[in-house]
Design a protein around this motif. Structure first.
Motif, mmCIF file in Angstrom:
data_model
loop_
_atom_site.group_PDB
_atom_site.id
_atom_site.type_symbol
_atom_site.label_atom_id
_atom_site.label_comp_id
_atom_site.label_asym_id
_atom_site.label_seq_id
_atom_site.Cartn_x
_atom_site.Cartn_y
_atom_site.Cartn_z
ATOM 1 N N THR A 220 6.176 6.929 -10.956
ATOM 2 C CA THR A 220 7.218 6.022 -11.416
ATOM 3 C C THR A 220 8.596 6.687 -11.460
ATOM 4 N N PRO A 223 10.923 6.972 -7.043
ATOM 5 C CA PRO A 223 11.961 6.165 -6.384
ATOM 6 C C PRO A 223 13.364 6.492 -6.901
ATOM 7 N N ASP A 251 3.604 13.263 -1.926
ATOM 8 C CA ASP A 251 3.063 11.978 -1.466
ATOM 9 C C ASP A 251 4.181 10.982 -1.164
ATOM 10 N N LEU B 5 15.665 -0.579 -5.390
ATOM 11 C CA LEU B 5 15.091 0.440 -6.279
ATOM 12 C C LEU B 5 14.132 -0.221 -7.275
ATOM 13 N N GLN B 9 10.175 0.358 -7.648
ATOM 14 C CA GLN B 9 9.654 0.723 -8.965
ATOM 15 C C GLN B 9 8.499 -0.211 -9.349
ATOM 16 N N SER B 12 5.432 0.855 -7.431
ATOM 17 C CA SER B 12 4.708 2.008 -7.981
ATOM 18 C C SER B 12 4.011 1.613 -9.281
ATOM 19 N N GLY B 13 4.585 0.645 -10.002
ATOM 20 C CA GLY B 13 3.924 0.139 -11.206
ATOM 21 C C GLY B 13 2.617 -0.569 -10.872
ATOM 22 N N LEU B 16 0.008 1.988 -9.921
ATOM 23 C CA LEU B 16 -0.462 2.639 -11.138
ATOM 24 C C LEU B 16 -1.410 1.701 -11.886
ATOM 25 N N THR B 124 -5.858 14.075 0.486
ATOM 26 C CA THR B 124 -5.680 12.677 0.858
ATOM 27 C C THR B 124 -6.309 12.467 2.239
ATOM 28 N N VAL B 131 4.234 8.487 4.294
ATOM 29 C CA VAL B 131 4.841 7.299 3.692
ATOM 30 C C VAL B 131 5.034 6.199 4.727
ATOM 31 N N PHE B 138 10.734 4.109 1.139
ATOM 32 C CA PHE B 138 9.453 4.651 1.618
ATOM 33 C C PHE B 138 8.429 4.612 0.490
ATOM 34 N N PHE B 139 7.195 4.274 0.845
ATOM 35 C CA PHE B 139 6.148 4.244 -0.164
ATOM 36 C C PHE B 139 4.901 4.921 0.400
ATOM 37 N N PRO B 140 4.201 5.736 -0.429
ATOM 38 C CA PRO B 140 3.030 6.450 0.091
ATOM 39 C C PRO B 140 1.971 5.477 0.612
ATOM 40 N N ARG B 143 -1.149 4.978 -1.688
ATOM 41 C CA ARG B 143 -1.021 4.082 -2.843
ATOM 42 C C ARG B 143 -1.079 2.617 -2.424
ATOM 43 N N MET B 212 -4.510 11.333 -5.770
ATOM 44 C CA MET B 212 -3.177 11.201 -6.357
ATOM 45 C C MET B 212 -2.918 12.279 -7.403
ATOM 46 N N SER B 254 6.280 1.677 -15.395
ATOM 47 C CA SER B 254 7.148 1.943 -14.268
ATOM 48 C C SER B 254 8.592 1.518 -14.537
#
Lengths: 413, 291
Positions: A220, A223, A251, B5, B9, B12-13, B16, B124, B131, B138-140, B143, B212, B254
């Protein structure tokens, strides 16, 4: 448990006799048992919790230091004993265990603690009781006049000298720097150190994020850190937090955009997440076994540790356990025993070289003046063996100039 | 602060939250159907991660680990039910709680003895390294995969419970086990399967979390606390509650991390406190339920 009916009868006469004999026994040791009494060193350290890996290495090395002295006949004929206690990485627990070590186990000195917050709690107890304490984990505060006492010695590096050395290797004028920082004493002190070094070099701070201590997930924060667009990301946390934070930063593709720098790069955490994740990460260290190529003391320390631990190599925080206990025992040797004032005097005059080159405790704040290493984690293909983790970028020789001046710390000079 | 952003966020929340959902689901199913508060859930999550890692290195593929570890550990869960938990049905809720609490210590210590107490790297899977460019950031990949897989597992679980005969028996068994026995259903077998499923879900959560985080014997303790918070917010025993609360907690952590990062851990407990004050039975819980 005695069976009913067979309870031994205690008459007043036998009770009185027993009591007076007991009283005599209790009084006697005060008079004359000093000569063959063992020397007891209390060793609180977080055997459980996120710093457990580092703590266990500390214990192994402390035991080695004790063993080497005992093998040579002890100190003035007295054997040395190490009393290890689990402080659970909790300041309250550490204070209780330390008090117990002093009051119940009658230790002659305390060495240990692995957190900047916990060591301050231990220090509170030892200085109130007038017992020597050699701290072996990073802290700037413990050297400052407010927390200092003549009983307090700090064998570990401190955040000021560590971050300065790391910054010198990694930062340049005009670079943008972001920080991810564990929200407790260690993180705060490292951040303060980095910012001071940054200001001196002329690098710009673009933002800092404090994360809760012991967090398992760092996704979290990523970003926002990436949106700050820094050239360097300093991650100031310890133990498993370091492994998890770096792993998750990687990652998220952080390494493609910026360099990851840590104040203290940990041997065990590099092992815990593997070479690919740590590749290129730069950090400071008090010790790395690979120093043996350029230091005879390191080679001797490695050999002794390997012999005692089935061929395993000593790690960074382990080395603190060795030099912390080792320097104390050397001073006791000079002082000819455990008389507190004599040992303090001996520690202040001590010149020791146990793991990596000459060290001594500075008189005003009892900080150990010592060399600082800067290491870079190796690429998997560049590793010569399983233990070949880091390349040594710098080995700054010990000098008083690395430390903040005695007057800045509030000590009379 | 720009929109992209905030979307990153949120994502990613959700990622998670997805792991939270899977682990909390196992906890809540076992409580809802069996009335057992499984304190070994976190330890079984950790065992799942170790089993996944072990099987992955044995077969050379992460996918076999992901598939086999939940099945294997689920079977191990059935053994636990058969040998230990079964004897405690009908007794006070504290008895299985204490039993599983003790069991968690045994499991953690067992892993320490077998694998050591240092962390072990969980690589992994190569297909999911790196990503993905989402246009706004960019996001992994890994995830994103976790989010997708959890969605699929939830769908399968929901279909099984709502649309199949097995699901019908399970739901009826949770309502009134006595009537079910009168109707000739072997309720013991249902309970066995439910406990196995709950433990299997914990193990699945562990395997998913492995790449992770670093894998270590204590990784389950924090997860157990989080899973409990999620089940309490969602309502003990409620499946929908676990899903909604899991995502809610993930997203809250997040978003709070964006504005006040040092509060990120506290926020889920604050959320729980607020829910308990307003709806003590949890968002989707049934009032006065004692299971």
């Amino acid at each position: 448990m005695p069976k009913s009916g067979s309870t031994p009868k205690i008459t007043r006469r036998t009770a009185l006799a027993g009591l007076s004999a007991g009283a005599a026994l209790l009084a006697m040791p005060r008079l004359g048992r000093a000569a063959d009494e063992t020397i007891r060193i209390g060793f609180p350290t977080p055997l459980t919790g996120p710093f457990a890996a580092e703590a266990r290495d500390q214990v192994k090395c402390a035991e080695l230091a004790v063993k080497l002295v005992n093998d040579k006949g002890g100190i003035g004929g007295r054997k040395v004993e190490l009393l290890v206690r689990d402080d659970k990485l909790n300041a309250g627990e550490a204070a209780t265990r330390t008090l117990e070590l002093i009051e119940k186990d009658k230790v002659h000195a305390v060495v240990g603690a692995l957190s900047s917050a916990v060591q301050l709690a231990v220090n509170e107890v030892t200085r109130a009781r007038g017992v020597i304490y050699v701290s072996i984990s990073q802290s700037d505060t413990i050297n400052e006049a407010k927390d200092f006492s003549k009983y307090t010695f700090h064998e570990a590096l401190n955040p000021h000298m560590t971050t300065a050395a790391v910054a010198r290797q990694t930062l340049k004028k005009g670079m943008k720097v972001a920080h991810l920082v564990a929200d407790y004493a260690y993180g705060h002190e490292m951040l303060r150190g980095f910012k001071r070094a940054q200001a001196a070099i002329g690098a710009d701070n673009v933002g800092e994020i404090l994360h809760p201590f012991g967090a398992a997930d760092y996704s979290t924060f990523m970003p926002r850190l990436m949106s700050m667009r820094p050239d360097v990301l300093c991650i100031s946390n310890f133990g498993r937090d370091q492994a998890n934070a770096i792993k998750q930063a990687v990652d998220f593709g952080v390494k493609q955009q910026m360099k990851i720098v840590v104040p203290v790069i940990l041997h065990n955490q590099r092992l815990a997440v593997g070479p690919d994740v740590f590749e290129g990460v730069v950090g400071g260290a008090n010790y790395y076994w690979g120093l043996e190529a350029q230091s005879k003391s390191a080679a001797a320390f490695n050999t002794a540790f390997k012999a005692a631990n089935g061929g395993a190599i000593p790690t960074d925080y382990g080395a603190y356990g060795y030099s912390g206990v080792g320097s104390l025992l050397a001073a006791m040797q000079t002082a000819g025993g455990t008389d507190t004032d004599k040992v303090i005097d001996a520690l202040e005059k001590l010149q020791y070289d146990l793991t990596k080159g000459p060290q001594h405790y500075r008189k005003c704040d009892h900080q150990s003046v010592q060399s600082v290493l800067v290491l870079e984690s190796k690429k998997k293909s560049a590793m010569a063996g399983d233990n070949d983790l880091f390349a040594i970028l710098a080995n700054d020789t010990a000098s008083d100039d690395m430390l903040r001046s005695c007057s800045e710390l509030g000590h009379a000079t | 602060m720009d929109l992209s952003l905030i979307i990153m966020q949120l994502l990613s929340g959700i990622a998670l939250g997805a792991v939270l959902v899977i682990t909390a689901l196992g906890l809540t199913i076992v409580f809802g159907m069996l009335g057992v508060v499984n304190f070994a859930h976190g330890a079984l999550f950790m065992i799942g991660a170790y089993a996944g890692l072990y099987l992955a290195s044995l077969t050379g593929s992460f996918w076999w680990g992901l598939l086999l570890a939940p099945i294997l550990i689920g079977a191990f869960g059935m053994l636990i039910e058969l040998v230990l938990i079964r004897r405690l049905y009908g007794r006070s809720i504290d008895d299985p709680l204490l039993l599983t609490f003790g069991l968690s210590y045994v499991l953690v210590e067992g892993v320490r003895i077998v694998f050591g107490s240092d962390g072990i790297p969980f690589p992994t899977p190569p297909q999911l390294i790196g990503v993905l460019d989402l246009g706004i950031g960019f996001f992994p990949r890994y995830r994103l995969f976790v989010i997708a897989l959890v969605a699929v597992v939830l769908l399968v679980l929901w279909l099984t419970l709502e649309k199949t005969r097995v699901g019908l028996i399970v739901r009826a068994g949770a309502r009134d086990p006595t009537i079910m026995q009168v109707l000739g259903v072997d309720i013991g077998r249902v309970w066995l399967a439910i406990f196995g499923l709950g433990v299997g879900l914990a193990a699945l959560g562990g395997v998913l979390a492995g790449p992770m985080r670093s894998v270590n014997p204590e990784m389950g303790s924090l997860v157990l606390a989080e899973a409990f918070v999620v089940t309490v917010i969602g309502g003990l025993g409620s499946i929908v509650g676990a899903v909604v609360a899991g995502l809610m907690v993930g997203i809250s952590i997040s978003l709070v991390a964006l504005f006040a990062p040092e509060m990120a851990t506290i926020v889920m407990f604050a959320l729980m406190a607020v829910v308990l004050l307003i709806r003590p039975q949890g968002l989707f819980g049934v009032r006065g339920r004692t299971a």
